[in-house]
Design a protein around this motif. Structure first.
Motif, PDB file in Angstrom:
ATOM      1  N   ASN A   1      -8.881   5.408  -3.920  1.00  0.00           N
ATOM      2  CA  ASN A   1      -8.157   4.480  -4.788  1.00  0.00           C
ATOM      3  C   ASN A   1      -9.072   3.861  -5.858  1.00  0.00           C
ATOM      4  OD1 ASN A   1      -6.075   2.933  -5.750  1.00  0.00           O
ATOM      5  ND2 ASN A   1      -5.654   1.873  -3.832  1.00  0.00           N
ATOM      6  N   ILE A   2      -8.464   3.332  -6.905  1.00  0.00           N
ATOM      7  CA  ILE A   2      -9.177   2.663  -7.981  1.00  0.00           C
ATOM      8  C   ILE A   2      -9.967   1.469  -7.441  1.00  0.00           C
ATOM      9  CG2 ILE A   2      -8.833   1.351 -10.112  1.00  0.00           C
ATOM     10  CD1 ILE A   2      -6.225   3.068 -10.484  1.00  0.00           C
ATOM     11  N   ASP A   3     -11.230   1.376  -7.829  1.00  0.00           N
ATOM     12  CA  ASP A   3     -12.133   0.277  -7.429  1.00  0.00           C
ATOM     13  C   ASP A   3     -12.393   0.248  -5.920  1.00  0.00           C
ATOM     14  OD1 ASP A   3     -12.426  -0.642 -10.044  1.00  0.00           O
ATOM     15  OD2 ASP A   3     -10.738  -2.016  -9.899  1.00  0.00           O
TER      16      ASP A   3
ATOM     17  N   ASN B   1      -3.211   5.092  -1.591  1.00  0.00           N
ATOM     18  CA  ASN B   1      -3.123   3.722  -1.093  1.00  0.00           C
ATOM     19  C   ASN B   1      -3.125   3.658   0.428  1.00  0.00           C
ATOM     20  OD1 ASN B   1      -2.573   1.742  -3.447  1.00  0.00           O
ATOM     21  ND2 ASN B   1      -1.392   3.572  -3.950  1.00  0.00           N
TER      22      ASN B   1
ATOM     23  N   ASN C   1      -1.854   1.133  -6.475  1.00  0.00           N
ATOM     24  CA  ASN C   1      -0.551   0.715  -5.945  1.00  0.00           C
ATOM     25  C   ASN C   1       0.350   0.246  -7.084  1.00  0.00           C
ATOM     26  OD1 ASN C   1      -1.336  -1.957  -6.484  1.00  0.00           O
ATOM     27  ND2 ASN C   1      -0.205  -2.710  -4.700  1.00  0.00           N
TER      28      ASN C   1
ATOM     29  N   GLY D   1      -5.837   0.373 -16.642  1.00  0.00           N
ATOM     30  CA  GLY D   1      -6.267  -0.194 -15.371  1.00  0.00           C
ATOM     31  C   GLY D   1      -6.887   0.804 -14.414  1.00  0.00           C
TER      32      GLY D   1
ATOM     33  N   MET E   1       0.823  -1.215   0.000  1.00  0.00           N
ATOM     34  CA  MET E   1       0.000   0.000   0.000  1.00  0.00           C
ATOM     35  C   MET E   1       0.859   1.269   0.000  1.00  0.00           C
ATOM     36  SD  MET E   1      -3.017  -1.303   2.535  1.00  0.00           S
ATOM     37  CE  MET E   1      -4.110  -2.621   2.013  1.00  0.00           C
TER      38      MET E   1
ATOM     39  N   GLY F   1      -1.942  -4.907  -2.217  1.00  0.00           N
ATOM     40  CA  GLY F   1      -2.794  -3.746  -2.417  1.00  0.00           C
ATOM     41  C   GLY F   1      -3.543  -3.888  -3.723  1.00  0.00           C
ATOM     42  N   TYR F   2      -4.149  -2.797  -4.174  1.00  0.00           N
ATOM     43  CA  TYR F   2      -4.870  -2.874  -5.447  1.00  0.00           C
ATOM     44  C   TYR F   2      -4.947  -1.470  -6.020  1.00  0.00           C
ATOM     45  CZ  TYR F   2      -8.790  -1.357  -2.561  1.00  0.00           C
ATOM     46  OH  TYR F   2      -9.591  -0.677  -1.703  1.00  0.00           O
ATOM     47  N   GLY F   3      -5.473  -1.402  -7.236  1.00  0.00           N
ATOM     48  CA  GLY F   3      -5.684  -0.105  -7.871  1.00  0.00           C
ATOM     49  C   GLY F   3      -4.385   0.648  -8.064  1.00  0.00           C
TER      50      GLY F   3
ATOM     51  N   TYR G   1     -10.200  -6.690   5.918  1.00  0.00           N
ATOM     52  CA  TYR G   1      -9.864  -6.788   4.495  1.00  0.00           C
ATOM     53  C   TYR G   1      -9.492  -8.241   4.250  1.00  0.00           C
ATOM     54  CZ  TYR G   1      -7.266  -5.810   0.145  1.00  0.00           C
ATOM     55  OH  TYR G   1      -6.799  -5.797  -1.157  1.00  0.00           O
TER      56      TYR G   1
END
Lengths: 233, 233, 233, 233, 233, 233, 233, 233
Positions: free
Chosen positions: E212-214, D202, C190, E192, C162, C186-188, E36
């Motif tokens: 953040n994305i999504d 993030n 990151n 993305g 993150m 993490g996602y997006g 999470y």
């Protein structure tokens, strides 16, 4: 122009159903069109090969899928498959003398498939290849032990992933051009080969030029072309 | 904990008009807070220095503008300015023995300002610095001629721009940590130091860690900290 | 130099069919070459291990595929597999005293595989590891409850995905180097670990150096090297 | 809707020679259109201000060049200039009660101009601002000493450059939204604020939202809007 | 502080085998720690839930894998699964009044899973959600037909992929904060979700903050927090 | 082909000392070569103009520096300078009827220079331009008030910085192509126009194509070409 | 406006369970809403098609999964499936004359799926398509042999991966707009189409506009719209 | 090895105060070390030149600042300055025959400085240069008119900004290697030369290798090295 690749100049394009073959390539560029097999069906590759053979061209294909390679091996017993390199090539008919060999150098064992693609390309061009494997910069004596092998070479293809430092070091030892091939070997911040690519582009050695990531074919092709420059003299 | 940097632990923060000084840093982290002078007025830097001196701390500032450096030089005759490094430091009062020297290595002459910042930092920490300049990878014998100079070192700061290959090569010769500092030296696809940064992060040598682009201070600080590790034994 | 890793200096390279082993690494760098198993066949890894063992080297491999790990476990009953870390290591024969422990700190439970790789590396180097898990910055008291565990440590490996803020916070509490390992957790935005990597490189703490994304091995290796620095004094 | 910002809803747009003013903004959005002065001439800003004042709107401009600020200060003696923030604002006529204060927190002294822009925006919206300066994460006790100052706040604007870790840490201490503002403070791999931006996006803290780099205005605006939410009940 | 989420402040951390639970989160931040579930085993999630329930906390988990969701549904019959959102939540015991509803707006039908995650989060916080679907900017009348639905809302979560223009347009219609959630919906140069992320960060509307994305959870959490601000008055 | 731009097809290239002029461009492409003055000396621009005029071509230059513009204005009294657009153009001799006007739309006043470059280009092509200024999406009624102005247009050039949302919204109102021009207006995460560029490329409106950042000329050229399509019927 | 696409203007939106259909699109934009099938269930696509057919609209869907395509083919025997293009379209009822054909040009055989999507789009708009395949720039005579095929065209869609050079070359031969479509064909440093995208955006040809990577639909739509511009005269 | 560049092999490094000169470069690499003057003082450049001349080396410096160039011109009357190229070179003493000329090709007039740097490099290496200017792809006949000039060449340096398409087109016409040099010419989405760099790396022509952005020296050096390959036969 290399005689074994010659074709009639006035026939310039052969139209197949799904591709148009540049028959005049060898006349213009010294070597015939190479088949990039990635997005093509097995049938298309076979058809192109037959058309090229009918015009006296020695075909060569890269990025060949395993199943296509198997069909080609059975269909064209004179051809030479290389599963590691994912290539299929024919022998040129009238081999010409060249002005030097090509050294193909890798930083680590994971760079092998790219090195094999370079080697097949060089061999298809009638040029001798000298393989120097696994001499990455973290063990500096490994390259020094092999410096003598560069003797008689006209160009080197240097293949490395990660930080891509090897071409700079090789460039400092030799008096001929180094074609650097970045590979996507590595992880994390190598970003699919970007780290090696940028490293090679910024090489402090003056004799280093760069081709695309994992582009063993193009690395071999340029080195092979340099090793056959005598044809212009 | 290094005695010369000590302060009273129960006074933790000094509030100035425009800054709050972490007086407990040396107690927690071994060395006092270093002043990053970039966005600060000359008056602020002077005020912080006086506050630190009043608490028995030997101040040190980096990224000092030339006009500020001139004022500091006149105001604090005991301090040591370095215009190339853009630093100003005081001598620690009770120098302690260390467990080794720090080697500071550059690839080219353009890396000099970053190397000087590293050197000033190391000296402020009471550690001896060994300078090895202009030994980039394109002339490989230049580094080999200097390998003996690494003797007695506990860490190296290796500074390079362009492809950033030098830390990997140094890493292959030594048995201590290498702190790699990428510089923004170069042009085109070095993208302000990105090429050297990515190269160093992807180093194939196991003993290479990386700090920010042009971060001579941080490179010197980490190497100096390693060279004073005996304090933990 | 750590005696248990020693080999004869005059034998520098062992050439296998597909790899050349740097036998002189421990002599130059303090520890033997570590096998990066990613692109290697099980047979190659076994062959390298046998060659190293024949030279008195205690082998260690990272990024080992599950099927290879199983073969190694049966083939070398003295070795220690760690499926979470994807490592296989041997015990050094003559353990040496070290100058400190290594703290391995994670921000969240998803960082566990990287932490395990760091731990195995540290253990292979004969250094004691202190594990501090799941102390990310959003629950600040969690780290404060564990600060006492840093006592007796010579270095820390701090692992976070993150925003990668944990190394800065740890750096503010300790008087030894922090090796920061960004993870792709993490996602997006990151972007595969880029956010943590940039965060760590720009850390406002002076004692934070960075290694590649998910590079648990390198983080552990550098920390372990710092913890064995007494060998230079 | 805040009464002091009201205008007649049926007059929606005022067309000047080089701009069209959205007179209905306060009716739709709670606050009138704010003048972004970056690409505008001094004459244009004066003209817009006069048009807004004629419609009973209290004007506010950001990113005002010094020379324009001087003209505005002379031309509109009732207005309040702030050279550090580069803003010029008028007092609202009928101040309304709000549901809380806004905390404005900075990591370092270099973040001051962005913090001042946030503060001017909050004041223009009739909301009280609590300033907490220079509490970056490398000196963790500095923030802890100030936690009591968050009492009575409805939102925080947290401003940081470099790794941008401060919003995550603040987010872990408070029960209201944190608007994170990344700044371009730093050098090297901060890439003009990208490192702080990615870090904040993030953030592992659930209550952190992000605005553009150096966007003190937007940070203050959102926090101020949250602090005036009672108008919806 | 929302009473239904309360726990004893003096018990701050519960240590499970593989995680440490922040029991004091609701006391500090208004709502308990959210699980999470991405990198956690089903057993871990069950264990955390039981620990939280034993302390009187209403658990909530996001990014739950389908197989874990099935186990949770059988194990905790009082919980509410949402397979589209990939969430599992419990009802708070003592619902409190709030100061407004939350509007959840999507640009297209592909944004539905992110919208559902936002909705579940808002519901877990005791806040009413108003869903406004498929009102992307290419059919501008679709949003205008729904403007009345914003009445009584305290915040909006606006979810969009591609160019991410919808939050700017919504921002121009409402007098409360807009939390923009970029999604990875789209192809090619959306990279993305990067295109939507950058678009939202550069929104010309003053009342738009970004997560953040999504990140449907974080969007919902911030909007829900704003809608429960009355607790500070 | 537009008659006023015609030249003799058999004279294809005029070689000046430092440039070669494509005299056959109008015959092939409908309009003559436009002079990109950025890297050219005033003398070169004058020489090209005289060569073009001698061949009956109406010259047009973009990106003209102020000092060059002044010289051109004195040297060619028939030409039309536009300092805001940084262009210099001549009137075509035999204006032809076109099939429609071109709408040029801006999001904010800072986009004016790019809009003026587009307008000059359109006028040079004999096409009428309709200017619609300052109708960004945060004040949605501003565009709706102007929708009638699109009547009789064959194409629109829509110019916006920041999030670049305006072309999508315009695209939803009109039945002709929209050429979107991203501008570098904005700050922070707009990254020199990248945010607007990506936003426009990912537009959910089907009739939006994109040109380079700040490319007012190309936007106007494509729109002008569409408005003169009748020549093909 | 094309009569065959007309619908009643006063019915603007049809609300289905999971989507809202813009029935007024053809009235505003010349052509009805096209169904982007990527994230939609087969049932949703069928329902939208039936709603559109009931309003006299000829439906068209892109990015249709194979299993959905099969269902549509059986359910709507009047529709035309294209598995390579992944599209399904209906014939317009009252074909109108157009002002020109559209040329669809590819650099290599791998660009075929994108070209087919462009072709289906153009056909759905009642415009004739001229296909020119496999004329990449490395065999320059191949394009020259086909230049005559551009006769009678009003626009071209030029599709290329790798370096994306073909649109510039085509642009230099024709007197109508070129819509360039970058494809993700290639490997290494093409970064998923980024190389072709940037190349096309920076085209030195004035008549080249760009759409998203792999966006065959949008390329065809814009070219088709240009070819039906007569409706405005 | 080129005799005119020879030096004694046993003297390998000359240490100046601020630089160490690699005297053995010509022996290893065929040509002596070239002085990159960017970060060096005039005094340093003069000192290096004198050291090189004393060892019989013909010096060559690139990236020379105007003021340094003036000093060099007065100090070394035998040297040849080129202000456009920013270079200073000496004539080799014993010119050797070569195996071909080098073609230097530019896309536009703005690429001239890079082309001049390539030309000076080639001349310093004793190789004849053929200049082909301003033949960018938008006027395709311009290159075709010059194809005859490639006769007798052994390599080409092709220099282009913007989309960088020219090397691919040249590559399709010639039977020798093309060294592509991307330039930072252009604006907007060329991102300082990135667009041309990526385009050239992804060239569909097999005989194209790439060097750094604006790297006229390296382009010329590699081409010159290829043109002197006979020395290996």
């Amino acid at each position: 122009m290399n005689a074994e690749f010659a074709t009639e100049k006035h026939e310039k394009t052969a139209r197949l159903e799904t591709a148009s073959i540049d028959l005049a390539r060898a006349g213009r560029c010294g070597f015939p069109e190479v088949v990039y097999a990635e997005g093509k069906t097995t049938e298309t590759v076979v058809a192109i090969f037959e058309e090229q053979l009918a015009h006296g061209i020695a075909p060569y294909a890269t990025r060949v899928r395993p199943e296509t390679l198997e069909v080609l091996t059975h269909h064209f017993p004179d051809g030479i498959p290389n599963p590691t390199a994912r290539t299929f090539r024919f022998l040129p008919k009238n081999p010409q003398p060249t002005c030097g060999k090509v050294a193909i150098v890798t930083a680590g064992t994971s760079d092998l498939p790219v090195a094999e693609e370079a080697r097949e390309t060089v061999l298809w061009m009638n040029v001798e290849a000298v393989m120097i494997h696994d001499v990455g910069v973290a063990g500096p004596h490994r390259l020094m032990e092999r410096v003598g092998d560069f003797s008689g070479c006209a160009a080197a293809v240097v293949i490395a992933g990660m930080e891509g430092a090897l071409p700079s070091v090789v460039g400092g030892y030799v008096d001929f051009p180094v074609i650097a091939v970045p590979t996507s070997v590595g992880y994390g911040a190598n970003f699919g080969g970007l780290s090696a690519l940028l490293g090679m582009l910024n090489s402090c050695a003056s004799n280093v030029a760069v081709v695309n990531i994992d582009a063993g074919f193009k690395g071999g092709y340029l080195a092979g072309m340099i090793a056959t420059q005598h044809k212009n003299s």
